[in-house]
Design a protein around this motif. Structure first.
Motif, PDB file in Angstrom:
ATOM      1  N   GLY A 133       0.664  -6.761   0.473  1.00  0.00           N
ATOM      2  CA  GLY A 133      -0.080  -5.473  -0.086  1.00  0.00           C
ATOM      3  C   GLY A 133      -0.342  -5.501  -1.451  1.00  0.00           C
ATOM      4  O   GLY A 133      -0.537  -6.544  -1.870  1.00  0.00           O
ATOM      5  N   LYS A 134      -0.357  -4.513  -1.846  1.00  0.00           N
ATOM      6  CA  LYS A 134      -0.940  -4.221  -3.360  1.00  0.00           C
ATOM      7  C   LYS A 134       0.532  -4.293  -4.386  1.00  0.00           C
ATOM      8  O   LYS A 134      -0.089  -5.010  -5.645  1.00  0.00           O
ATOM      9  CB  LYS A 134      -1.637  -2.737  -3.721  1.00  0.00           C
ATOM     10  CG  LYS A 134      -2.643  -2.342  -2.663  1.00  0.00           C
ATOM     11  CD  LYS A 134      -3.127  -1.113  -3.007  1.00  0.00           C
ATOM     12  CE  LYS A 134      -4.443  -0.749  -2.413  1.00  0.00           C
ATOM     13  NZ  LYS A 134      -4.890   0.613  -2.819  1.00  0.00           N
ATOM     14  N   LYS A 135       1.539  -4.127  -3.907  1.00  0.00           N
ATOM     15  CA  LYS A 135       2.477  -4.299  -5.043  1.00  0.00           C
ATOM     16  C   LYS A 135       3.686  -5.498  -4.708  1.00  0.00           C
ATOM     17  O   LYS A 135       4.194  -5.922  -5.851  1.00  0.00           O
ATOM     18  CB  LYS A 135       3.290  -2.858  -5.289  1.00  0.00           C
ATOM     19  CG  LYS A 135       2.203  -1.918  -5.828  1.00  0.00           C
ATOM     20  CD  LYS A 135       2.977  -0.598  -5.884  1.00  0.00           C
ATOM     21  CE  LYS A 135       2.018   0.616  -6.626  1.00  0.00           C
ATOM     22  NZ  LYS A 135       2.860   1.790  -6.777  1.00  0.00           N
ATOM     23  N   ARG A 169      -6.127 -15.880  -0.421  1.00  0.00           N
ATOM     24  CA  ARG A 169      -6.054 -14.886   0.673  1.00  0.00           C
ATOM     25  C   ARG A 169      -6.217 -15.265   1.878  1.00  0.00           C
ATOM     26  O   ARG A 169      -7.004 -16.132   2.363  1.00  0.00           O
ATOM     27  CB  ARG A 169      -7.496 -13.746   0.317  1.00  0.00           C
ATOM     28  CG  ARG A 169      -7.491 -12.726   1.277  1.00  0.00           C
ATOM     29  CD  ARG A 169      -6.593 -11.407   1.071  1.00  0.00           C
ATOM     30  NE  ARG A 169      -6.271 -11.177  -0.219  1.00  0.00           N
ATOM     31  CZ  ARG A 169      -7.249 -10.194  -0.733  1.00  0.00           C
ATOM     32  NH1 ARG A 169      -8.078  -9.455  -0.077  1.00  0.00           N
ATOM     33  NH2 ARG A 169      -7.068  -9.619  -2.075  1.00  0.00           N
ATOM     34  N   THR A 180      -1.996 -12.907  -9.544  1.00  0.00           N
ATOM     35  CA  THR A 180      -2.346 -13.417  -8.331  1.00  0.00           C
ATOM     36  C   THR A 180      -1.707 -14.711  -7.831  1.00  0.00           C
ATOM     37  O   THR A 180      -1.057 -15.030  -6.747  1.00  0.00           O
ATOM     38  CB  THR A 180      -3.791 -13.620  -8.264  1.00  0.00           C
ATOM     39  OG1 THR A 180      -4.385 -12.339  -8.662  1.00  0.00           O
ATOM     40  CG2 THR A 180      -4.427 -13.909  -6.769  1.00  0.00           C
ATOM     41  N   THR A 206       2.343 -12.569  -1.825  1.00  0.00           N
ATOM     42  CA  THR A 206       1.872 -11.317  -2.171  1.00  0.00           C
ATOM     43  C   THR A 206       1.852 -10.599  -0.902  1.00  0.00           C
ATOM     44  O   THR A 206       0.760 -10.801  -0.168  1.00  0.00           O
ATOM     45  CB  THR A 206       0.523 -11.127  -3.027  1.00  0.00           C
ATOM     46  OG1 THR A 206       0.742 -11.743  -4.324  1.00  0.00           O
ATOM     47  CG2 THR A 206       0.285  -9.578  -3.345  1.00  0.00           C
ATOM     48  N   GLY A 246      -3.876  -8.016   3.180  1.00  0.00           N
ATOM     49  CA  GLY A 246      -2.840  -7.795   2.562  1.00  0.00           C
ATOM     50  C   GLY A 246      -2.174  -8.992   2.086  1.00  0.00           C
ATOM     51  O   GLY A 246      -0.906  -8.655   1.760  1.00  0.00           O
TER      52      GLY A 246
END
Length: 430
Positions: A418-420, A396, A337, A416, A389
Motif C-alpha cells: 500500500g502507501k505507507k 512494482r 522505494t 512496500t 499496491g
C-alpha cells in the motif's frame, strides 16, 4: 549566561508557568542553588521528565548549582499529583537500582565535573528515614493546618475516589525536603512542573514558618523571602493529555526500553503546532537558530524541518551523535522505494519488525512474499497486487505468479504494501 539572565532565558523559552515573589531579585544578586526531585519508582526517566531536566540544565548554564533529589523516601509513598490511584511501595533494593539508573541518564544533560556548578545528587531517605514520627509531627506537621492541606488541587482531585493518609501527607514530606536542603545544602530554589506548584508552595510556607522569614516586624513591610519556587508548563499533547506515550507505551530515555528508532520517530512525528515550543523547551539551541527554523517551518511545514531538528538534537543528547545520524538514515530509508544497503535493512528489520524465511522461499512467487509480508490471505494479497499496491525491492509487482526480485545481499526483501506500510523480509542464516 548570568543568574540575572536566567529568568529572561526561561521566559523566552516559555519555561516559566509560575514563579514566586522575589525570585528575579534573588537571581540578580548572584548564582543560586536549585533542586528538582525525581522519584525512584522506575528504572528510567521518560520524555515527560525532560522539561524538568532542562530547567536544571539552564540553571547550570547560568552559573547556578543543580541539586537532584532522588526520592528514595518519598518514592516509597508516591506523589498524588496527577494520579488516580495509590502507588505501590518499593523496597530498598529496587529504589537503589533505579536511583543509579537515573543518575546515568542525568549525566547526559548535566556536567558533573568538579567546580562551583557541579550538580549534587542526594537521596531524601538520608534525612526522612532518620526522622521519628514524633519528631516529624513536632517539627514539621505542626506548621500545616488541615484546611491548608485540603485546599491543594492534588488532594481535591483524589478525595472523592478515596485517598490514604499516606498520600495525604506527601506534601508535608516534600516540604520537609525543601527545608532540609535550604538549611543544610544552601538550596534557595525548588523547581518542578505546573502540577507541583502546590507541593512547592508548601515548602515555601514551611521555611517561612520555621525560620520566621516573611513575617515582617509588625510595622513596615514583610521581610524579603529567602526561598523561592518556579514551575514550568506541563508537556502536553495537542489534545491536552500528558506527553510521553506512543502506540507502544511510555517513551523512555533508556534505549533498552524504547529503542533509538522509536525515540527518534516519536519526535520526528511531533505535532506541527507544538514543535517550535518543544524546540525551545527541550533543546539548548540558541534563539537565533530556533527562530530561523521557525521561519522555515512556517514556510514549508510539510518538509518537517523543525521536527527533524528536534528529533536529531534529543536523540544525539540521549543516545549519542553517531546513533542520531544513524536514525536519520533509517528515517529516510523508511520512505524510500528501494533500500539496497544490507546494514540499513538489518536495522530496519529490528526497528519495524518483519518476516523470516528459509530455503522454502526458493520456490516462492511474488504472491507468497505478499502473504508473508502482510499476514493476509492469498485473496487479499491478490487484490493488493491488482491495485498496484505491492513493490518488492523497488519493483512494482503486476503478476502474482512471477518470481520475486533477487534478494538484496542474498538475504533481504524490502516490501512496500500500500502507501505507507514497509516490511523487511529476512532469510534465516543456514
Amino acid at each position: 549566561m548570568s543568574g540575572s539572565a536566567l529568568l529572561a532565558e526561561l521566559h523566552w523559552r516559555g519555561l516559566v508557568h509560575l514563579a514566586s515573589e522575589g525570585l528575579e531579585r534573588r537571581l540578580a544578586a548572584g548564582p543560586i542553588s536549585g533542586y528538582i526531585g525525581f522519584d525512584a519508582s522506575a528504572t528510567s526517566l521518560h520524555v515527560g521528565h525532560l522539561l524538568q531536566v532542562f530547567l536544571l540544565t539552564h540553571l547550570q548554564r547560568a552559573g547556578g548549582r543543580p541539586v537532584i533529589v532522588i526520592g528514595g523516601g518519598t518514592g516509597m509513598i508516591g506523589d498524588p499529583s496527577g494520579k488516580s490511584s495509590e502507588r505501590k511501595l518499593l523496597d530498598d533494593a529496587a529504589i537503589e537500582a533505579n536511583s543509579a539508573a537515573l543518575r546515568r541518564q542525568l549525566e547526559r544533560f548535566l556536567d558533573f565535573s568538579p567546580g562551583p556548578t557541579q550538580p549534587r545528587m542526594v537521596d531524601n531517605r538520608d534525612w526522612l528515614t532518620h526522622m521519628s514520627v514524633i519528631d516529624f509531627l513536632r517539627d514539621i506537621g505542626k506548621h500545616f493546618t488541615v484546611p491548608y492541606m485540603l485546599a491543594k488541587d492534588s488532594v481535591q482531585a483524589r478525595l472523592a475516589a478515596g485517598m490514604s493518609f499516606t498520600e495525604f501527607s506527601y506534601q508535608t514530606l516534600q516540604a520537609a525536603d525543601f527545608l532540609h536542603l535550604h538549611q543544610h545544602e544552601g538550596v534557595d530554589l525548588q523547581m518542578g512542573g505546573a502540577d507541583q506548584w502546590g507541593n512547592i508552595t508548601a515548602g515555601l510556607e514551611l521555611i517561612r514558618r520555621v525560620e520566621g522569614h516573611g513575617e515582617g516586624d509588625g510595622v513596615g513591610e514583610a521581610a524579603e523571602p529567602t526561598a523561592f519556587g518556579l514551575c514550568s508548563p506541563l508537556l502536553l499533547t495537542r489534545s491536552g493529555q500528558k506527553m510521553g506515550k506512543s502506540e507502544r507505551g511510555a517513551v523512555f530515555l533508556d534505549g533498552t526500553l524504547t529503542s533509538p528508532f522509536d525515540f527518534y520517530q516519536y519526535w520526528v512525528n511531533d505535532d506541527d503546532t507544538l514543535v517550535i515550543d518543544h524546540l525551545r523547551w527541550l533543546t539548548t539551541l540558541g534563539r537565533e537558530e530556533i527562530e530561523r527554523i521557525e521561519v522555515e517551518h512556517a514556510a514549508r511545514p510539510e518538509a518537517r524541518i523543525a521536527q527533524q531538528a528536534l528529533a536529531f538534537d534529543l536523540t544525539a543528547r540521549i543516545h549519542g551523535h553517531d546513533e542520531a545520524a544513524r536514525q536519520v538514515t533509517l528515517a529516510q530509508a523508511v520512505f524510500a522505494t528501494t533500500v539496497s544497503d544490507p546494514e540499513v535493512l538489518a536495522s530496519l528489520f529490528d526497528a519495524l519488525g518483519g518476516f523470516e524465511f528459509g530455503a522454502e522461499a526458493e520456490g516462492w512467487t511474488t504472491l507468497d512474499v505478499a502473504v508473508s509480508a502482510g499476514g493476509t490471505s492469498r485473496g487479499e494479497a491478490r487484490r493488493l497486487i491488482a491495485q498496484g499496491g505491492l513493490s518488492i525491492n523497488g519493483v512494482r509487482i503486476a503478476d502474482p505468479g512471477a518470481a520475486p526480485p533477487a534478494l538484496v545481499a542474498g538475504r533481504y526483501w524490502w516490501v512496500t504494501l500500500g502507501k505507507k506500510r514497509r516490511v523487511v523480509g529476512r532469510r534465516q542464516p543456514t
